[in-house]
Design a protein around this motif. Structure first.
Motif, PDB file in Angstrom:
ATOM      1  N   PRO A 226      26.471  20.919  20.344  1.00 51.01           N
ATOM      2  CA  PRO A 226      25.641  21.930  21.031  1.00 51.01           C
ATOM      3  C   PRO A 226      24.227  21.393  21.266  1.00 51.01           C
ATOM      4  N   LYS A 227      23.480  22.095  22.119  1.00 54.20           N
ATOM      5  CA  LYS A 227      22.158  21.610  22.511  1.00 54.20           C
ATOM      6  C   LYS A 227      21.076  21.880  21.468  1.00 54.20           C
ATOM      7  N   GLN A 228      21.319  22.822  20.562  1.00 56.35           N
ATOM      8  CA  GLN A 228      20.295  23.219  19.605  1.00 56.35           C
ATOM      9  C   GLN A 228      20.594  22.565  18.254  1.00 56.35           C
ATOM     10  N   GLY A 229      20.018  21.373  18.032  1.00 57.76           N
ATOM     11  CA  GLY A 229      20.307  20.647  16.816  1.00 57.76           C
ATOM     12  C   GLY A 229      19.102  19.881  16.305  1.00 57.76           C
ATOM     13  N   ILE A 230      19.212  19.383  15.073  1.00 58.84           N
ATOM     14  CA  ILE A 230      18.141  18.600  14.461  1.00 58.84           C
ATOM     15  C   ILE A 230      18.720  17.349  13.825  1.00 58.84           C
ATOM     16  N   ILE A 231      17.845  16.355  13.675  1.00 56.69           N
ATOM     17  CA  ILE A 231      18.157  15.140  12.926  1.00 56.69           C
ATOM     18  C   ILE A 231      17.232  15.116  11.717  1.00 56.69           C
ATOM     19  N   ILE A 232      17.794  14.895  10.533  1.00 57.67           N
ATOM     20  CA  ILE A 232      16.989  14.824   9.315  1.00 57.67           C
ATOM     21  C   ILE A 232      17.027  13.391   8.800  1.00 57.67           C
ATOM     22  N   SER A 233      15.853  12.792   8.691  1.00 57.55           N
ATOM     23  CA  SER A 233      15.749  11.453   8.116  1.00 57.55           C
ATOM     24  C   SER A 233      15.187  11.594   6.710  1.00 57.55           C
ATOM     25  N   GLY A 234      16.025  11.360   5.707  1.00 60.62           N
ATOM     26  CA  GLY A 234      15.619  11.561   4.325  1.00 60.62           C
ATOM     27  C   GLY A 234      15.095  10.301   3.678  1.00 60.62           C
ATOM     28  N   LEU A 235      15.278  10.198   2.373  1.00 60.37           N
ATOM     29  CA  LEU A 235      14.783   9.057   1.605  1.00 60.37           C
ATOM     30  C   LEU A 235      15.397   7.768   2.142  1.00 60.37           C
ATOM     31  N   THR A 236      14.554   6.842   2.567  1.00 58.87           N
ATOM     32  CA  THR A 236      15.050   5.610   3.164  1.00 58.87           C
ATOM     33  C   THR A 236      14.223   4.437   2.691  1.00 58.87           C
ATOM     34  N   GLN A 237      14.866   3.448   2.094  1.00 58.88           N
ATOM     35  CA  GLN A 237      14.206   2.245   1.623  1.00 58.88           C
ATOM     36  C   GLN A 237      14.908   1.071   2.271  1.00 58.88           C
ATOM     37  N   THR A 238      14.247   0.413   3.226  1.00 64.62           N
ATOM     38  CA  THR A 238      14.897  -0.676   3.935  1.00 64.62           C
ATOM     39  C   THR A 238      13.872  -1.692   4.397  1.00 64.62           C
ATOM     40  N   LEU A 239      14.242  -2.958   4.339  1.00 65.81           N
ATOM     41  CA  LEU A 239      13.378  -4.010   4.865  1.00 65.81           C
ATOM     42  C   LEU A 239      13.402  -4.023   6.385  1.00 65.81           C
ATOM     43  N   LYS A 240      14.428  -3.414   6.978  1.00 66.13           N
ATOM     44  CA  LYS A 240      14.558  -3.386   8.438  1.00 66.13           C
ATOM     45  C   LYS A 240      14.045  -2.053   8.980  1.00 66.13           C
ATOM     46  N   SER A 241      12.795  -1.723   8.606  1.00 63.49           N
ATOM     47  CA  SER A 241      12.236  -0.419   8.938  1.00 63.49           C
ATOM     48  C   SER A 241      12.160  -0.182  10.441  1.00 63.49           C
ATOM     49  N   GLU A 242      11.693  -1.187  11.169  1.00 61.28           N
ATOM     50  CA  GLU A 242      11.519  -1.000  12.616  1.00 61.28           C
ATOM     51  C   GLU A 242      12.864  -0.763  13.297  1.00 61.28           C
ATOM     52  N   LYS A 243      13.873  -1.535  12.931  1.00 66.60           N
ATOM     53  CA  LYS A 243      15.204  -1.346  13.512  1.00 66.60           C
ATOM     54  C   LYS A 243      15.737   0.039  13.172  1.00 66.60           C
ATOM     55  N   TYR A 244      15.541   0.474  11.926  1.00 64.03           N
ATOM     56  CA  TYR A 244      15.974   1.819  11.518  1.00 64.03           C
ATOM     57  C   TYR A 244      15.298   2.883  12.375  1.00 64.03           C
ATOM     58  N   CYS A 245      13.990   2.755  12.567  1.00 60.94           N
ATOM     59  CA  CYS A 245      13.255   3.741  13.362  1.00 60.94           C
ATOM     60  C   CYS A 245      13.688   3.715  14.823  1.00 60.94           C
ATOM     61  N   GLN A 246      13.993   2.541  15.333  1.00 64.09           N
ATOM     62  CA  GLN A 246      14.464   2.431  16.719  1.00 64.09           C
ATOM     63  C   GLN A 246      15.813   3.125  16.892  1.00 64.09           C
ATOM     64  N   GLU A 247      16.696   2.953  15.910  1.00 65.07           N
ATOM     65  CA  GLU A 247      18.009   3.594  15.991  1.00 65.07           C
ATOM     66  C   GLU A 247      17.877   5.123  15.962  1.00 65.07           C
ATOM     67  N   ILE A 248      17.006   5.626  15.069  1.00 68.09           N
ATOM     68  CA  ILE A 248      16.791   7.076  14.991  1.00 68.09           C
ATOM     69  C   ILE A 248      16.199   7.594  16.297  1.00 68.09           C
ATOM     70  N   ALA A 249      15.234   6.848  16.861  1.00 62.77           N
ATOM     71  CA  ALA A 249      14.615   7.262  18.125  1.00 62.77           C
ATOM     72  C   ALA A 249      15.645   7.298  19.251  1.00 62.77           C
ATOM     73  N   ARG A 250      16.517   6.301  19.254  1.00 67.57           N
ATOM     74  CA  ARG A 250      17.574   6.263  20.274  1.00 67.57           C
ATOM     75  C   ARG A 250      18.497   7.468  20.134  1.00 67.57           C
ATOM     76  N   LEU A 251      18.847   7.802  18.907  1.00 68.15           N
ATOM     77  CA  LEU A 251      19.711   8.953  18.657  1.00 68.15           C
ATOM     78  C   LEU A 251      19.047  10.244  19.121  1.00 68.15           C
ATOM     79  N   SER A 252      17.774  10.419  18.785  1.00 66.13           N
ATOM     80  CA  SER A 252      17.079  11.662  19.145  1.00 66.13           C
ATOM     81  C   SER A 252      16.894  11.789  20.647  1.00 66.13           C
ATOM     82  N   GLN A 253      16.698  10.682  21.334  1.00 67.10           N
ATOM     83  CA  GLN A 253      16.508  10.739  22.786  1.00 67.10           C
ATOM     84  C   GLN A 253      17.819  10.998  23.523  1.00 67.10           C
ATOM     85  N   ILE A 254      18.923  10.471  22.994  1.00 63.46           N
ATOM     86  CA  ILE A 254      20.231  10.783  23.591  1.00 63.46           C
ATOM     87  C   ILE A 254      20.538  12.262  23.461  1.00 63.46           C
ATOM     88  N   LEU A 255      20.271  12.806  22.246  1.00 63.41           N
ATOM     89  CA  LEU A 255      20.640  14.190  21.948  1.00 63.41           C
ATOM     90  C   LEU A 255      19.560  15.196  22.305  1.00 63.41           C
TER      91      LEU A 255
END
Length: 616
Positions: A226-255
């Motif tokens: 459905p069109k009314q949704g949220i993405i929750i990014s919780g506790l995240t510890q990663t050396l690949k922070s930028e890639k992680y943020c890019q993936e989340i941004a891609r997901l949010s922009q698609i949806l």
């Protein structure tokens, strides 16, 4: 080179060389007699950085911090007896946070157990079910068959520490005398083993195991979203922070979904990549009518839930479908709602969502205009709340601990590693850590959420790394002052920002605070420590912060090496009262979903500059 002076030295040199071939870089060693063969082998290996640390609990948390920073196993070594028991708190944290550790506990041989031999306890499965794998190694032998057995089990230990999910491996290591590397005069070990060193270790380097194994592709092409949704990014510890943020941004922009980002996720420090970022959800959801209006129809939870109790209470009442995305096998649903757990990595999930969008010919808007009124509402409330928080803090001259997180988030040097202590430190970050473009890397011990090992973990993260920042309260720091003993072997820079409210500030917000006695003595537990004198005892640089500007200057000022402590004195009772008065309802009001007007260009489609300007 293998050490043929006696069975123990040969055995341990094979053990250490195997680990070095597999990729081991760091070992933390606690002093003791029974572990002598292990200590000698690790200390003499040219490719392994071995660090001696006196206090076992501190040593274990230091190793934990180092493993968090590198995402590779760190070896932890101790003698027999209660020494290994002091590792337990860090082992629990490592298990709960998915951090790779290989623990080697030296032990007496079987004939010295159960007979009151000194420094002997039952070490069999000492850590219960917390390790990914446990093994008691055989007593050292010098024949080729047993050395091959040892090599194979060390390979297994390395693999189990990393896969299928990172965690703890415990190897109990019994030794008979001689423990020191004195030669055994009765036999020539080199000739009796027949070992050919180059051949024996030839294929080990090919067996290094990747931390991120490719996971099976996920087919979501038929999923109804459905069109009314949220993405929750919780506790995240990663050396690949930028890639992680890019993936989340891609997901949010698609949806076209807002991203509710925990302060301990790197997203708040990569705001430029995420124009749909919402950091103030804890305040937004405090108005019941507003929270009801924001009810989603679908929720994508990436990893663990954020710290916010307000968010968890809201989710517990929600009837929305919730999908948890994490490759970890653990249950990431402490509120026990119906959910679907996709045990895949984030990239695989985002790719599956993208394939679904292609199949259904769902295209992203070509302009900055956001089409979803639901998304517009979240972003408008975010902007309002950020402005309200800035208004409260901008001209606040007296010290209140909430402003510490707000101010640091705006003045962090680029790509700083920052360790958050537990209790009020984490909660203030959740409330007030502002979206920014610092690309700071957050670290934390939120597996078991304890305050033990705070300083030692931060030192482990900072070891051989760029300048690192730690934010802590006084009790969390005092609980681990033995961590300062690591100073002589510490190579790096750690700045400790100490918010000293003389006690446990987190207890002030609990109902028990109204009952004094016994509250002050048994819960708040003020220690009345003069930290300037404590720092002098450990030869640690100390600065008493007397203004916000002084704090900013010290955060920005490079520090060559070592440990420095910046103390900020606050009053915990005043802090709680001030927070209640000023942040009960900080946003300016409800937003009507049907009439919500929001300009994406003003909010930030490719940068977070508008947000930063709102805070100036």
């Amino acid at each position: 080179m293998l050490d043929f002076r006696n069975k123990n030295t040969l055995w341990c040199s094979v053990l250490v060389e195997t680990m070095a071939c597999l990729g081991l870089k760091d070992a933390v060693i606690c002093p003791g007699s029974r572990s002598t063969p292990l200590t000698i082998a690790f200390a003499q290996h040219p490719l392994i950085n071995s660090i001696p640390i006196l206090d076992e609990r501190s040593a274990a948390f230091f190793a934990l911090g180092k493993a968090k920073r590198t995402e590779l196993p760190v070896v932890l070594i101790c003698s027999s007896g209660t020494a290994g028991a002091n590792f337990f708190p860090a082992i629990i944290e490592a298990k709960e946070s998915g951090t790779p550790l290989i623990v080697l506990t030296a032990d007496r041989p079987p004939e010295l157990r159960n007979c009151h031999a000194g420094q002997t306890i039952d070490q069999i499965k000492l850590y219960g079910n917390y390790p990914n794998w446990y093994l008691e190694l055989a007593l050292p032998e010098s024949n080729l068959e047993m050395l091959a057995y040892l090599r194979q089990n060390i390979i297994q230990a390395w693999q189990k520490a990393l896969s299928p999910f990172p965690g703890v491996v415990h190897l109990n290591c019994p030794f008979r005398d001689p423990l020191a590397p004195q030669p055994n005069q009765d036999e020539s070990l080199l000739s009796s083993t027949g070992i050919k060193e180059q051949e024996f270790f030839a294929q080990l380097r090919e067996l290094r195991f990747s931390l991120h194994q490719p996971l099976s592709q996920l087919d979501l092409t038929e999923m109804v979203i459905p069109k009314q949704g949220i993405i929750i990014s919780g506790l995240t510890q990663t050396l690949k922070s930028e890639k992680y943020c890019q993936e989340i941004a891609r997901l949010s922009q698609i949806l076209q979904f807002p991203i509710l980002a925990e302060a301990l996720s790197p997203l708040r420090n990569y705001a430029q990549l995420n124009p749909y970022l919402v950091s103030t959800y804890d305040f937004i959801l405090r108005k019941p009518q507003q929270a009801e209006q924001l009810e989603p129809q679908i929720i994508f939870q990436i990893g663990e839930l954020p710290t916010s109790k307000q968010l968890r209470n809201w989710l517990s009442k929600s009837k929305a479908k919730r999908y948890i995305i994490s490759p970890q096998p653990e249950n990431y649903d402490p509120i026990h709602q119906q959910n679907y757990h996709f045990r895949v990595d984030l990239s695989s999930f985002v790719q599956a969502i993208h394939q679904r969008a292609v199949k259904h010919k769902i295209t992203q808007p070509k302009t900055n205009e956001i089409q979803s009124t639901y998304l517009k509402s979240w972003l408008e409330l975010e902007s309002q709340t950020l402005r309200a928080i800035a208004d409260k803090f901008q001209n606040l001259e007296e010290f209140h601990e909430g402003k510490v997180a707000w101010l640091i988030s705006r003045h962090l040097p680029p790509k700083t590693s920052i360790f958050f202590a537990n209790s009020m430190t984490v909660r203030n970050a959740e409330f007030f850590w502002q979206p920014n473009n610092s690309q700071a890397i957050p670290y934390f011990n939120r597996g078991a959420n304890g305050i033990d090992g705070t300083l030692s973990t931060a030192l482990g993260i900072a070891q051989n790394d760029a300048p690192t920042l730690m934010i802590t309260g006084d009790l969390a720091l005092l609980h681990d002052t033995n961590g300062f003993l690591i100073k002589n072997h510490f190579k790096g820079h750690l700045t400790i920002i100490l918010v000293n409210n003389n006690g446990g500030g987190i207890f002030e917000v609990l109902p028990i605070a109204k009952f004094d006695p016994p509250f002050e003595e048994y819960f708040a537990t003020p220690q009345n420590i003069e930290f300037a004198k404590l720092c002098q005892s450990y030869d640690v640089d100390y600065v008493l912060i007397e203004s916000w500007q002084q704090l900013i200057e010290n955060i920005k000022r490079p520090f060559a090496s070592g440990i420095r402590l910046l103390e900020i004195k606050t009053d915990r009772k005043d802090d709680v009262q001030w927070l209640h008065q000023n942040f009960g309802n900080v946003n300016s009001g409800n937003v009507n979903f049907e009439s919500a007007s929001f300009d994406a260009a003003k909010h930030g489609d490719a940068s977070c500059t508008p947000k930063i300007n709102q805070l100036e």
